[in-house]
Design an enzyme around this catalytic site. Structure first.
Site, mmCIF file in Angstrom:
data_model
loop_
_atom_site.group_PDB
_atom_site.id
_atom_site.type_symbol
_atom_site.label_atom_id
_atom_site.label_comp_id
_atom_site.label_asym_id
_atom_site.label_seq_id
_atom_site.Cartn_x
_atom_site.Cartn_y
_atom_site.Cartn_z
ATOM 1 N N GLU A 19 0.854 -1.193 0.000
ATOM 2 C CA GLU A 19 0.000 0.000 0.000
ATOM 3 C C GLU A 19 0.885 1.236 0.000
ATOM 4 O O GLU A 19 0.626 2.201 -0.712
ATOM 5 C CB GLU A 19 -0.938 0.004 1.226
ATOM 6 C CG GLU A 19 -1.843 1.236 1.250
ATOM 7 C CD GLU A 19 -2.921 1.220 2.324
ATOM 8 O OE1 GLU A 19 -3.278 0.135 2.808
ATOM 9 O OE2 GLU A 19 -3.412 2.310 2.667
ATOM 10 N N ARG B 293 -7.538 2.500 13.440
ATOM 11 C CA ARG B 293 -8.433 1.361 13.211
ATOM 12 C C ARG B 293 -8.413 0.394 14.401
ATOM 13 O O ARG B 293 -9.402 -0.281 14.678
ATOM 14 C CB ARG B 293 -8.125 0.653 11.891
ATOM 15 C CG ARG B 293 -9.326 -0.085 11.338
ATOM 16 C CD ARG B 293 -9.042 -0.716 9.997
ATOM 17 N NE ARG B 293 -9.590 -0.004 8.851
ATOM 18 C CZ ARG B 293 -10.856 -0.073 8.439
ATOM 19 N NH1 ARG B 293 -11.738 -0.808 9.079
ATOM 20 N NH2 ARG B 293 -11.257 0.594 7.376
ATOM 21 N N ARG C 184 -3.536 -6.652 5.997
ATOM 22 C CA ARG C 184 -4.905 -7.174 6.039
ATOM 23 C C ARG C 184 -5.548 -7.057 7.423
ATOM 24 O O ARG C 184 -5.185 -7.774 8.358
ATOM 25 C CB ARG C 184 -4.884 -8.633 5.594
ATOM 26 C CG ARG C 184 -6.181 -9.131 4.998
ATOM 27 C CD ARG C 184 -5.938 -10.491 4.379
ATOM 28 N NE ARG C 184 -7.054 -10.897 3.541
ATOM 29 C CZ ARG C 184 -7.045 -11.969 2.760
ATOM 30 N NH1 ARG C 184 -5.977 -12.721 2.707
ATOM 31 N NH2 ARG C 184 -8.088 -12.271 2.025
ATOM 32 N N THR D 33 -10.676 4.802 6.798
ATOM 33 C CA THR D 33 -11.029 5.619 7.961
ATOM 34 C C THR D 33 -10.726 7.094 7.690
ATOM 35 O O THR D 33 -11.283 7.961 8.344
ATOM 36 C CB THR D 33 -10.259 5.143 9.202
ATOM 37 O OG1 THR D 33 -8.857 5.146 8.906
ATOM 38 C CG2 THR D 33 -10.678 3.730 9.583
ATOM 39 N N PHE E 111 -5.512 -4.105 9.025
ATOM 40 C CA PHE E 111 -5.083 -2.714 9.245
ATOM 41 C C PHE E 111 -5.263 -2.259 10.696
ATOM 42 O O PHE E 111 -5.861 -1.231 10.977
ATOM 43 C CB PHE E 111 -5.899 -1.820 8.289
ATOM 44 C CG PHE E 111 -5.242 -0.525 7.918
ATOM 45 C CD1 PHE E 111 -4.207 -0.484 6.997
ATOM 46 C CD2 PHE E 111 -5.655 0.678 8.465
ATOM 47 C CE1 PHE E 111 -3.610 0.719 6.635
ATOM 48 C CE2 PHE E 111 -5.062 1.891 8.115
ATOM 49 C CZ PHE E 111 -4.037 1.900 7.185
ATOM 50 N N GLU F 83 -10.695 -8.167 3.865
ATOM 51 C CA GLU F 83 -10.016 -8.269 5.149
ATOM 52 C C GLU F 83 -10.783 -9.011 6.250
ATOM 53 O O GLU F 83 -10.169 -9.731 7.046
ATOM 54 C CB GLU F 83 -9.664 -6.856 5.662
ATOM 55 C CG GLU F 83 -8.626 -6.147 4.824
ATOM 56 C CD GLU F 83 -8.579 -4.670 5.140
ATOM 57 O OE1 GLU F 83 -9.543 -3.955 4.765
ATOM 58 O OE2 GLU F 83 -7.608 -4.229 5.763
#
Ligand code: MTE
Ligand code: HPA
Ligand code: MOS
Length: 767
Positions: free
Chosen positions: A226, A304, A336, A433, A338, A705
């Site tokens: 990412e 998260r 995965r 988020t 997060f 996820e």
């Protein structure tokens, strides 16, 4: 519909970065990375390396034509170390040579003189030194301090989880090819083509329009690409920019393991309060996240963790605080879930702790506290819940009473083997988020032969998103999927993309594709209406034929396409989608950050060999909330894969850094991932199918996820099996539960218990 890549995958014809034919003159890059985790760089000597045969140039921070900075959320991460090194594996120099072998040989000739400085690897130690990436954050609902006073039972504890290697089959890499007029085309194994483009722009000083990033597919990303694909792409692009020759870098496995960040380890304290009916009245946690040496995505991951630290339970009084702690490890990154899995592990540990003390199965506590529609999360959002539906259906379909009886009978009849069972309900919020990231674009062209090409910001990494994009176009146009092609992800076709992440890729890009296809379809319907002398609202396309309401006409898709073009009406559209109604106010830590939530329940059975500490996973039974799945085959693949990845994290994958911050588990011989022998013997999967309206693409809920978190159930099932053998033991909440830890828990942890068990084994053996 099968994954459209399955044929080329099976035949070995799918193209990954390393399969791209190289242009003549291509240079190969190799990195010299810091052997020391923290220190002052006194001298860097690249002169010997430069003299080696085939070496064209050696780059350091002095060669950077833009800025030496690749930090995404916070500008705290130099591409090349300048005066200090902050982790083992930090790039110091890049060799460019005529061959891969020459580049790697020359790297060994580089010498760095580094004055060592104190190394911190533990997040709690970092926090004690106030080494924080961002100020701590607290999510709050009710008044937990006051509420503990009203609880019949209050328990405290600590839990720790380790990191996790992404171990994508395709390692990190990039290939940068100079174009005319100073432009650079970059092939990158990245989840975030725009992030790569931006990083290259910063490092080279070129405007973003000079940089084309193209991605066909990844051999896995799992979050590891990412943000962290940026480094390798920026290094290659800088090399190409300076030498005007193509530059390729494809990391060896051990380089990848050593130089890249992983899932975040956390160490957390918790306190849980329940009333006499096992309702959770209050919960507090303080979580210390091991961020590594730079921010990377850690602040978002930490957030998260807070969002998910009550998992799928309604708790009226919560105070949850998280610290993102700077240590001298490679910057940890998206993986995965997060940060969500880490948050869920805390509340599940707290519940297990309470269950131990109260002498009830954890599922009795879990079940009494499941979210109901309308319940409020600590972050202010009210839930549209499927938690109870999933739980009840799982218990019914997989016959939980029978499973319990099976385990009870087995344990009654066995001394050296014990079974354990655990239930893991999940709830995962869908949306980035960071609200502004929830947007996507799609470019759709219909060609005059009736074929269609779709380009989006979505990156195919094995999760099947290209198949889903194709399904969207096929469904809107009602044409044969064979007419449709999904193009590579390219920053010249689709600009300013969010990374393919947060499980939201199919939703965001699918909705943009839907919008683009609908716009073209509306124009084609108007043309058909004119041709047939009816109103556009009466025109339908079904299986490639034009209908006037329910009456089939002679007009075929192909003819309609040609006619539309001949009437000079556009057969192309660029669709834009942004998720409606989401927001989050960080000053209040309240809002409505998620478009919706995904639910599910897994039931896990394990058998522990109480002599050896080894174990087998007998079965995982999953009831998963898919909404109305648009591709049950792909979704099943995601659920099985996510589950096994979660099991690996919770059981056998053990990252070991020594006190000097050196990675000891640096190869596949010292880092074990699940293989075909260690996966569950049985995976039963059943979907909770709902027709309710939800904001997912075609109401097919995101699936990437959430299933990883079913793997947490294996941890607690093992713990329960251990306690069947030795009820005196209350194993620490310290994941992963490796066979070594199982063995120590079976015998050693509680003073006196080991002797008692040995006596017992001796007695049994004597009989
Ligand atoms: N599945 C495969 N085969 N390979 C991957 O790299 N990444 C996971 C998940 N499933 C991944 C995968 C992660 S971390 C995410 S966020 C989602 O896929 C991203 O894709 P999606 O948004 O299309 O679900
Ligand atoms: N999930 C995954 N990746 C992200 C997120 C998120 O919520 N926010 C920023 N990057
Ligand atoms: Mo996934 S961790 O959001 O790439």
């Amino acid at each position: 519909m099968k994954n459209i890549d399955s044929f080329s995958h099976t035949r070995g014809e799918s193209v990954y970065l390393d399969d791209i034919p190289l242009l003549r003159g291509t240079l190969f890059a190799a990195c010299y990375d810091s052997p020391v985790a923290h220190g002052k760089l006194l001298h860097l000597d690249t002169s010997e390396a430069e003299k080696q045969k085939g070496v064209i140039r050696v780059l350091t921070h002095r060669d950077i034509t833009g800025i030496n900075q690749i930090g995404g959320i916070i500008p705290d991460e130099p591409l090349f170390a300048d005066d200090h090194v902050h982790f083992c594996g930090m790039p110091l120099a890049l060799v460019l040579a005529e061959t891969d072998e020459a580049a790697r040989h020359a790297v060994k000739k580089i010498k760095a003189e580094i004055e060592p400085l104190p190394v911190i690897t533990d997040p709690r130690v970092a926090a004690a030194h106030n080494e924080l990436i961002i100020p701590p954050r607290t999510f709050r609902i009710g008044d937990s301090a006051a509420a503990f006073g009203q609880c019949a039972h209050v328990f405290e504890g600590r839990c720790d989880n380790n990191g996790q290697e992404h171990l994508y089959i395709e390692t990190q890499g990039a290939y940068a090819v100079p174009q005319e007029q100073g432009m650079i085309r970059v092939y990158s194994s990245t989840q975030g083509p725009t992030a790569v483009q931006r990083a290259i722009s910063k490092v080279t000083g070129l405007p973003m329009h000079q940089i084309e990033v193209d991605v066909t597919r990844l051999g896995g990303g799992f979050g590891g690409k990412e943000d962290q694909a940026n480094t390798w792409a920026a290094l290659c692009a800088l090399g190409a920019h300076l030498t005007r020759r193509p530059v390729k870098y494809s990391l060896h496995r051990m380089e990848d393991m050593r130089m890249t960040g992983k899932r975040h380890p956390y160490s957390s304290d918790f306190k849980i309060g329940l009333d006499k009916d096992l309702k959770i009245i209050a919960f507090e946690t303080t979580a210390y996240q091991n961020a590594g040496a730079a921010a990377d995505l850690s602040p978002a991951v930490m957030e998260r963790t807070l969002f998910h630290c009550t998992n799928t339970y309604y708790i009226p009084n919560v105070t949850a605080t998280a610290f993102s702690c700077r240590t001298h490890l490679p910057p940890n990154t998206a993986f995965r879930g997060f940060g969500g899995p880490q948050g869920m592990f805390i509340i599940e540990s707290a519940i297990a702790r309470a269950a131990d003390e109260l002498g009830v199965p954890a599922w009795e506590i879990q079940q009494r506290n499941l979210l109901k529609t309308g319940d409020e999360f600590p972050y202010g959002q009210k839930v549209d819940s499927e938690a109870i539906e999933c739980w009840d259906k799982a218990f019914r379909e997989f016959d939980m009473p029978a499973l319990q009886e099976k385990v009870r009978a087995f344990n009654a009849g066995h001394t050296y083997h014990k079974k354990g069972i655990a239930v893991m309900p999940i709830c995962f919020g869908i949306s980035f988020t960071n609200t502004l990231m929830n947007q996507a674009r799609s470019l759709v062209h219909v060609y005059t032969d009736g074929s269609v090409v779709v380009s989006t910001g979505a990156v195919e990494m094995g999760q099947g998103v290209n198949t889903k994009m194709l399904q969207v176009a096929a469904r809107v146009f009602s044409i044969d999927p064979a007419r449709i092609r999904v193009n590579s992800t390219n920053t010249y076709r689709i600009a300013n993309t969010s990374p393919s992440a947060a499980s939201a890729t199919a939703d965001l890009n699918g909705k943009a594709t839907y919008i683009a296809c609908m716009a073209i379809l509306e124009r084609m319907k108007a043309v058909a209406a004119g041709l047939l002398g009816v109103q556009p609202a009466d025109i339908f396309i079904r299986d490639e034929w034009v209908y006037i309401r329910d009456t089939k006409t002679e007009l075929h898709w192909n003819q309609l396409v040609i006619t539309t073009h001949n009437q000079r009406v556009s057969l192309s559209e660029h669709g834009h989608y942004s998720t409606p109604d989401i927001y989050f106010d960080k000053t209040k830590e309240k809002g409505h950050p998620f478009a919706y939530h995904v639910f599910g329940t897994s039931i896990t059975e394990v058998t522990v060999d109480c002599i050896r500490g080894t174990y087998e996973i007998d079965g995982v039974h999953i009831l998963h909330d898919a909404g109305s799945s648009m591709n049950p085959l792909i979704d099943r693949g995601q659920i099985e894969g996510g589950l096994v990845q979660g099991i690996g994290w919770m059981t056998m994958e053990e990252i070991v850094y020594d006190a000097q911050g050196k990675l000891r588990s640096n190869a596949l011989s010292t880092y074990k991932v699940p293989d075909i022998y260690s996966v569950p013997k049985v995976i039963n999967l059943s979907f909770l199918h709902t027709e309710k309206d939800n904001p997912a693409i075609f109401r097919s809920k995101a699936v990437g996820e959430p299933p990883l978190m079913y793997g947490i159930g294996v941890y607690f099932a093992l713990r329960n099996a251990i306690r069947q053998f030795n009820p005196a033991v209350k194993p620490a909440f310290d994941a992963p539960m490796t066979p070594e830890k199982v063995l120590m828990n079976l015998y050693g942890k509680i003073p006196g218990a080991a002797a008692a068990v040995t006596d017992r084994l001796t007695a049994v053996a004597a009989n």
